[in-house]
Scaffold this active site. Sequence first.
Site, mmCIF file in Angstrom:
data_model
loop_
_atom_site.group_PDB
_atom_site.id
_atom_site.type_symbol
_atom_site.label_atom_id
_atom_site.label_comp_id
_atom_site.label_asym_id
_atom_site.label_seq_id
_atom_site.Cartn_x
_atom_site.Cartn_y
_atom_site.Cartn_z
ATOM 1 N N ARG A 110 0.833 -1.207 0.000
ATOM 2 C CA ARG A 110 0.000 0.000 0.000
ATOM 3 C C ARG A 110 0.864 1.251 0.000
ATOM 4 O O ARG A 110 0.557 2.242 -0.664
ATOM 5 C CB ARG A 110 -0.908 -0.015 1.233
ATOM 6 N N HIS B 78 0.531 4.133 -2.821
ATOM 7 C CA HIS B 78 0.160 5.496 -2.463
ATOM 8 C C HIS B 78 1.271 6.485 -2.790
ATOM 9 O O HIS B 78 0.993 7.660 -3.063
ATOM 10 C CB HIS B 78 -0.201 5.566 -0.978
ATOM 11 N N ASN C 209 -4.402 8.825 3.408
ATOM 12 C CA ASN C 209 -3.106 8.291 3.844
ATOM 13 C C ASN C 209 -2.993 8.134 5.358
ATOM 14 O O ASN C 209 -1.949 7.682 5.849
ATOM 15 C CB ASN C 209 -1.967 9.191 3.359
ATOM 16 N N HIS D 202 -4.874 -7.209 -2.919
ATOM 17 C CA HIS D 202 -5.939 -7.328 -1.919
ATOM 18 C C HIS D 202 -6.088 -8.755 -1.399
ATOM 19 O O HIS D 202 -6.963 -9.018 -0.577
ATOM 20 C CB HIS D 202 -7.267 -6.842 -2.506
#
Length: 342
Positions: A80, A84, A109, A205
């Site tokens: 992640r 991001h 975030n 995921h």
Amino acid sequence: MRETDVSIIPKTLKKMKVLATSLILGLSFILADLTCLCYGALQVGFYRGKCGIADVEAIVAGVVTGRFIRDPAIVASLLRLQFHDCFVNGCDASILIDGTNSEKTATLNLNVRGYDIIDEAKAAVDNACPGLVSCADIIVIASRDAVFLSGGGRYEVQTGRRDGSVSLARNVNLPVPSMSVSEAIVAFAQKGLTAADMILLLGSHSVGVAHCSFFKDRLYNFRNTGRPDPTMDASLAKTLRITCPQDETLNNTVNLDQFPLDPFLLDNSYYKQLVLHRGILQIDQELALDPKTKAMVTTLANGFDFPARFGVAMVKLGAIGVLTGGQGEIRTSCRAINVHPT
């Protein structure tokens, strides 16, 4: 895009199986020639021979492995973190910078983890060769190592990035779970990624969790109908309502991949769950329903090549908007831009 938050020395038969799978997939994927996938000035082995006898990537791997043994959930955290970072300003480690209005402070975030792992890896490589390795490269190397440890196969990473000096919360414009497939395809295309890349990257995921707030509407009031999302398996919805009561203010979490035996294994079980209408986030489930993505989801669910294809997509993700050559800097601290005397 999502909320994400096995020991390498196995203590159970299951863990031994996971590790063996990881090693087999890793060795087989090393045989694949990814060195041809070069982006700009990035290259495989950029630091080779530049740090004396020390191996920069091995140093980072040692840090990630030590943390993984204690906390296998770091796999989702590091994936992640890279996503991001790369989706905002490119892969320049701008998400690591502290500040009252930095990217870290943006709403999307606030639950990102893994900063301390990058700090630890940066300290380790700087101890061997100060001022050589960028924080942006460390993020990408650490994510690769986490993928390998979680059974996702090993892919070669390209390095040579430099760190950016701009980090503003207002620049954070990430895809969100409520997006339609068409909207998500456009968002990824703006970063030079295809629909296939998007489907593969969402395979991350298969590890990690989601807070109830990101999908509670699917359990009770989908699209203001006053009813659950009809595309969600009824038994799954019933189970999720126990963890996510309608009037509960506590924002609990659930596994994004509902296959119960391998919560930390990065594999194609995520796609298998989608085919069974057991996707947690709206965008996840719609991948298996939309004509533009359904066929690929089914292929991945029934195939064996997800680890290799995921690695290729991660390499493409890591090439977004990179700074190389005379651009950017090598930060002394990953949390702050360098102070240059005037």
